[in-house]
Enzyme design. Structure first.
Site: not given
Ligand code: NAP
Ligand code: GCO
Length: 264
Positions: A145, A158
Site C-alpha cells: 500500500s 494497517y
Molecule cells: P476488500 O474489498 O476489503 O477485499 C479484501 C478481501 O480480503 C475480501 O475479499 C475479504 O473477504 C478478504 N479477506 C479478508 N480477511 C481474510 C481472511 N482471513 N482469509 C481470506 N480472505 C480474507 O479490499 P480491496 O480494497 O480490494 O483491497 C485488496 C488488497 O489491496 C488488500 O490487501 C488491501 O489492503 C490492499 N489495498 C487496497 C487499497 C484500496 O485503496 N482499496 C489500497 C492499497 C492497498 P471478505 O469480504 O469475505 O471478508
Molecule cells: C485509508 C485507506 C487507505 C487505502 C490504501 C491507501 O483509510 O487511508 O483505506 O489505507 O486502503 O491503503 O493506499
C-alpha cells in the site's frame, strides 16, 4: 511480444479475490491464460466471484479457507494442488483495515489486522514456496500500500502491517530469488473498492483530500492495480525483485498544492 505476458500453463492463487482489487487481478491473470484459484471466507462471495469470471467467459477454481489459519491454508493449498496443480503465481491480496485512533484501538483489533495483512502473506508463501523452489520458478506478489511508507491518523495497525509487508517482501527476495522466484509488492494508492467506500462515498471529506493529493486527479480503479499485477506475474518482470511497484496516480510524488493552483 505477447509471449512476455502469456500465463498459459501457470496456476495462480489470488487470496481474498472475490471482489475489489483481487477480483480484477484474478480476471486479468485468467485472460492472460493462467488457471486462476480464488479463496475467501464466504461461500456466497465465492459464488459471486465465479459468476463474474463466467460473465467474462473465464473459469475459476474457488475455495474457502482463512489465510490466517496455518492448517486451513495447508488444506486449501493441498486442494488447489490436487485440482489445478502447484501454485506458480501467488498474489497475497487478502487484507482488512480498521480505522480506529491508537488510544481507542483494542490490542486484539490491532493484532487482527496484523494477522491478516502481515502474518497471512507469510503463512501462504511458506506453504507454496517449496514447490516453486523445486521448479526453480515462481512469482509472489504481496499487496502492500502507499501506507507501506505513509502513516495517517486512525490506520496505525494497517500502516504497520503494510510497512512490514514491504520489508517482508524484500526479505523473501533475499532468501528465495536464487531459486528464480521473483517476489515483489504492489503499493496501490487510493482505489475505489468496498474497502475505501466509507471514506469515498456520500460526500465524505476524505474524498476531497484524495482528489487534491493525487496528481492524476482521480481514484484508482481495481483494473489499474491488476495491470501492474499482470506485469509482475509475467516473464516481463523476471529480473524485477524486492520491488514495490506503486500504482497511485502520483500521490507519493506529491507533497501537495494549494487548491486551484493546478487549474493554471
Ligand atoms: P476488500 O474489498 O476489503 O477485499 C479484501 C478481501 O480480503 C475480501 O475479499 C475479504 O473477504 C478478504 N479477506 C479478508 N480477511 C481474510 C481472511 N482471513 N482469509 C481470506 N480472505 C480474507 O479490499 P480491496 O480494497 O480490494 O483491497 C485488496 C488488497 O489491496 C488488500 O490487501 C488491501 O489492503 C490492499 N489495498 C487496497 C487499497 C484500496 O485503496 N482499496 C489500497 C492499497 C492497498 P471478505 O469480504 O469475505 O471478508
Ligand atoms: C485509508 C485507506 C487507505 C487505502 C490504501 C491507501 O483509510 O487511508 O483505506 O489505507 O486502503 O491503503 O493506499
Amino acid at each position: 511480444m505477447k509471449e512476455l505476458f502469456d500465463l498459459n500453463g501457470k496456476v495462480a492463487l489470488v487470496t481474498g479475490g472475490t471482489h475489489g482489487i483481487g477480483l480484477a487481478v484474478g480476471i486479468l491473470l485468467a485472460k492472460a491464460g493462467a488457471r486462476v484459484c480464488v479463496n475467501d471466507l464466504s461461500h456466497e462471495k465465492l459464488k459471486a466471484c465465479e459468476d463474474a469470471f463466467n460473465r467474462e467467459g473465464l473459469g475459476v477454481f474457488t475455495l474457502v479457507f482463512d489465510v490466517t489459519d496455518e492448517n486451513d491454508v495447508d488444506k486449501g493449498i493441498t486442494e488447489i494442488e490436487k485440482n489445478a496443480g502447484p501454485v506458480d503465481i501467488l498474489v497475497n491480496n487478502a487484507g482488512i483495515i480498521k480505522r480506529i485512533p491508537i488510544l481507542d484501538m483494542r490490542i486484539e483489533d490491532y493484532k487482527k489486522v496484523i494477522d491478516v495483512d502481515l502474518v497471512a502473506p507469510l503463512i501462504v508463501s511458506k506453504r507454496v514456496v517449496p514447490e516453486m523452489i523445486k521448479k526453480r520458478s515462481g512469482k509472489i506478489i504481496n499487496m502492500c500500500s502507499m501506507m507501506s511508507v505513509y502513516g495517517r491518523n486512525t490506520v496505525s495497525a494497517y500502516a504497520a502491517s503494510k510497512g512490514g509487508l514491504m520489508l517482508l517482501t524484500r526479505n523473501m527476495t533475499c532468501e528465495w530469488a536464487k531459486y528464480n522466484i521473483q517476489i515483489n509488492g504492489i503499493g496501490p494508492g487510493y482505489i475505489a473498492t468496498s474497502q475505501t467506500a466509507p471514506i469515498r462515498e456520500n460526500g465524505h471529506p476524505f474524498n476531497d483530500l484524495v482528489m487534491t493529493r493525487t496528481p492524476a486527479g482521480r481514484w484508482g480503479e481495481p483494473e489499474d492495480v491488476a495491470n501492474a499485477a499482470l506485469f509482475l506475474a509475467s516473464k516481463a518482470s523476471d529480473f524485477v525483485n524486492g520491488h514495490i511497484l506503486f500504482v497511485d496516480g502520483g500521490i507519493l510524488a506529491n507533497f501537495g498544492y494549494v487548491k486551484g493552483e493546478n487549474d493554471v
